[in-house]
Design a protein around this motif. Structure first.
Motif, PDB file in Angstrom:
ATOM      1  N   ASN A   1       0.852  -1.186   0.000  1.00 55.52           N
ATOM      2  CA  ASN A   1       0.000   0.000   0.000  1.00 55.52           C
ATOM      3  C   ASN A   1       0.892   1.242   0.000  1.00 55.52           C
ATOM      4  N   ASP A   2       0.274   2.402  -0.083  1.00 56.38           N
ATOM      5  CA  ASP A   2       1.030   3.651  -0.192  1.00 56.38           C
ATOM      6  C   ASP A   2       1.724   4.080   1.098  1.00 56.38           C
ATOM      7  N   GLN A   3       1.482   3.383   2.172  1.00 57.97           N
ATOM      8  CA  GLN A   3       2.099   3.730   3.455  1.00 57.97           C
ATOM      9  C   GLN A   3       3.379   2.948   3.725  1.00 57.97           C
ATOM     10  N   VAL A   4       3.749   2.058   2.811  1.00 55.59           N
ATOM     11  CA  VAL A   4       4.864   1.137   3.018  1.00 55.59           C
ATOM     12  C   VAL A   4       5.977   1.438   2.020  1.00 55.59           C
ATOM     13  N   ASN A   5       7.211   1.416   2.489  1.00 56.76           N
ATOM     14  CA  ASN A   5       8.360   1.595   1.598  1.00 56.76           C
ATOM     15  C   ASN A   5       8.546   0.360   0.725  1.00 56.76           C
ATOM     16  N   HIS A   6       9.002   0.571  -0.505  1.00 56.95           N
ATOM     17  CA  HIS A   6       9.322  -0.576  -1.351  1.00 56.95           C
ATOM     18  C   HIS A   6      10.780  -0.992  -1.113  1.00 56.95           C
ATOM     19  N   ILE A   7      11.139  -2.159  -1.617  1.00 52.31           N
ATOM     20  CA  ILE A   7      12.474  -2.707  -1.386  1.00 52.31           C
ATOM     21  C   ILE A   7      13.553  -1.805  -1.977  1.00 52.31           C
ATOM     22  N   ASN A   8      13.307  -1.212  -3.123  1.00 53.78           N
ATOM     23  CA  ASN A   8      14.301  -0.316  -3.710  1.00 53.78           C
ATOM     24  C   ASN A   8      14.628   0.800  -2.729  1.00 53.78           C
ATOM     25  N   TRP A   9      13.610   1.403  -2.152  1.00 47.91           N
ATOM     26  CA  TRP A   9      13.840   2.491  -1.198  1.00 47.91           C
ATOM     27  C   TRP A   9      14.586   1.968   0.030  1.00 47.91           C
ATOM     28  N   LEU A  10      14.187   0.827   0.546  1.00 45.71           N
ATOM     29  CA  LEU A  10      14.848   0.281   1.739  1.00 45.71           C
ATOM     30  C   LEU A  10      16.334   0.030   1.481  1.00 45.71           C
ATOM     31  N   LEU A  11      16.648  -0.595   0.353  1.00 47.51           N
ATOM     32  CA  LEU A  11      18.046  -0.901   0.041  1.00 47.51           C
ATOM     33  C   LEU A  11      18.838   0.382  -0.222  1.00 47.51           C
ATOM     34  N   GLY A  12      18.246   1.314  -0.960  1.00 48.25           N
ATOM     35  CA  GLY A  12      18.920   2.589  -1.214  1.00 48.25           C
ATOM     36  C   GLY A  12      19.126   3.387   0.066  1.00 48.25           C
ATOM     37  N   HIS A  13      18.145   3.362   0.933  1.00 50.50           N
ATOM     38  CA  HIS A  13      18.244   4.061   2.221  1.00 50.50           C
ATOM     39  C   HIS A  13      19.378   3.470   3.064  1.00 50.50           C
ATOM     40  N   LEU A  14      19.492   2.154   3.064  1.00 52.40           N
ATOM     41  CA  LEU A  14      20.573   1.517   3.818  1.00 52.40           C
ATOM     42  C   LEU A  14      21.937   1.930   3.270  1.00 52.40           C
ATOM     43  N   ALA A  15      22.078   1.988   1.957  1.00 55.61           N
ATOM     44  CA  ALA A  15      23.348   2.427   1.362  1.00 55.61           C
ATOM     45  C   ALA A  15      23.633   3.880   1.732  1.00 55.61           C
ATOM     46  N   THR A  16      22.612   4.725   1.641  1.00 55.34           N
ATOM     47  CA  THR A  16      22.767   6.132   2.019  1.00 55.34           C
ATOM     48  C   THR A  16      23.203   6.265   3.473  1.00 55.34           C
ATOM     49  N   CYS A  17      22.638   5.449   4.332  1.00 57.75           N
ATOM     50  CA  CYS A  17      22.976   5.530   5.755  1.00 57.75           C
ATOM     51  C   CYS A  17      24.407   5.061   6.038  1.00 57.75           C
ATOM     52  N   ARG A  18      24.923   4.113   5.247  1.00 62.04           N
ATOM     53  CA  ARG A  18      26.328   3.723   5.418  1.00 62.04           C
ATOM     54  C   ARG A  18      27.240   4.900   5.064  1.00 62.04           C
ATOM     55  N   PHE A  19      26.921   5.627   4.003  1.00 58.54           N
ATOM     56  CA  PHE A  19      27.706   6.820   3.671  1.00 58.54           C
ATOM     57  C   PHE A  19      27.575   7.871   4.779  1.00 58.54           C
ATOM     58  N   MET A  20      26.361   8.032   5.293  1.00 58.23           N
ATOM     59  CA  MET A  20      26.124   9.003   6.343  1.00 58.23           C
ATOM     60  C   MET A  20      26.976   8.690   7.576  1.00 58.23           C
ATOM     61  N   LEU A  21      26.984   7.430   7.995  1.00 63.70           N
ATOM     62  CA  LEU A  21      27.782   7.032   9.155  1.00 63.70           C
ATOM     63  C   LEU A  21      29.263   7.227   8.867  1.00 63.70           C
ATOM     64  N   LEU A  22      29.722   6.818   7.702  1.00 62.56           N
ATOM     65  CA  LEU A  22      31.118   7.000   7.321  1.00 62.56           C
ATOM     66  C   LEU A  22      31.536   8.453   7.508  1.00 62.56           C
TER      67      LEU A  22
END
Length: 158
Positions: A39-60
């Motif tokens: 549904n429109d309230q749930v993130n899709h897998i692309n967003w989840l995986l991209g968000h995780l990659a973004t967060c690794r850069f953020m932590l770095l």
């Protein structure tokens, strides 16, 4: 006999384990499938995986690294239905780059540096690393759930 482990070794072990789980998320999935959601309230897998990659850069970068994430504006905020999301191979390449740099950065920190407040950031490297490891585990769980929604096999840890 008790084995002594440094904090940086424990962190890099956890990050490496979660990197393996992350990379397993790509098994059997297509770019098209990663954009599906219940549904429109749930993130899709692309967003989840991209968000995780973004967060690794953020932590770095938070703990003293210096590299930019080309997709920060896409994956830091929630789903945007008006943009074209990057392909899985790009997300995976970004993740693997960020992971390598992050683990190298953590391994370069002394125990004293791990326990020293980062000026202007309101925390110590060990605090931020601990939080981000938890954050990754949370979203990897969501990826596993989303894979089951798509009828794919469970997310493997090895």
């Amino acid at each position: 006999m008790q084995i002594q482990t440094s904090a940086s070794t424990a962190y890099t072990d956890l990050l490496s384990m979660q990197a393996q789980i992350f990379n397993n998320a790509f098994d059997g999935i297509t770019d098209k499938d990663t954009l599906k959601r219940p549904n429109d309230q749930v993130n899709h897998i692309n967003w989840l995986l991209g968000h995780l990659a973004t967060c690794r850069f953020m932590l770095l970068n938070l703990i003293g690294g210096n590299d930019s994430d080309p997709y920060f504006n896409i994956y830091f905020k929630g789903i945007n239905t008006s943009i074209k999301y990057p392909a899985l191979k790009e997300i995976k390449a970004n993740w693997n780059k960020a992971s390598k740099l992050l683990i190298e950065r953590i391994e370069s920190l002394s125990e004293e540096e791990m326990d020293t407040e980062i000026s202007g950031k309101g925390g110590k490297p060990k605090d931020f690393i601990s939080f981000f490891i938890y954050h990754e585990a949370y979203h990897l769980g969501q990826v596993g759930y989303a894979r089951k929604y798509l009828g794919l096999p469970v997310l493997k840890s090895n």
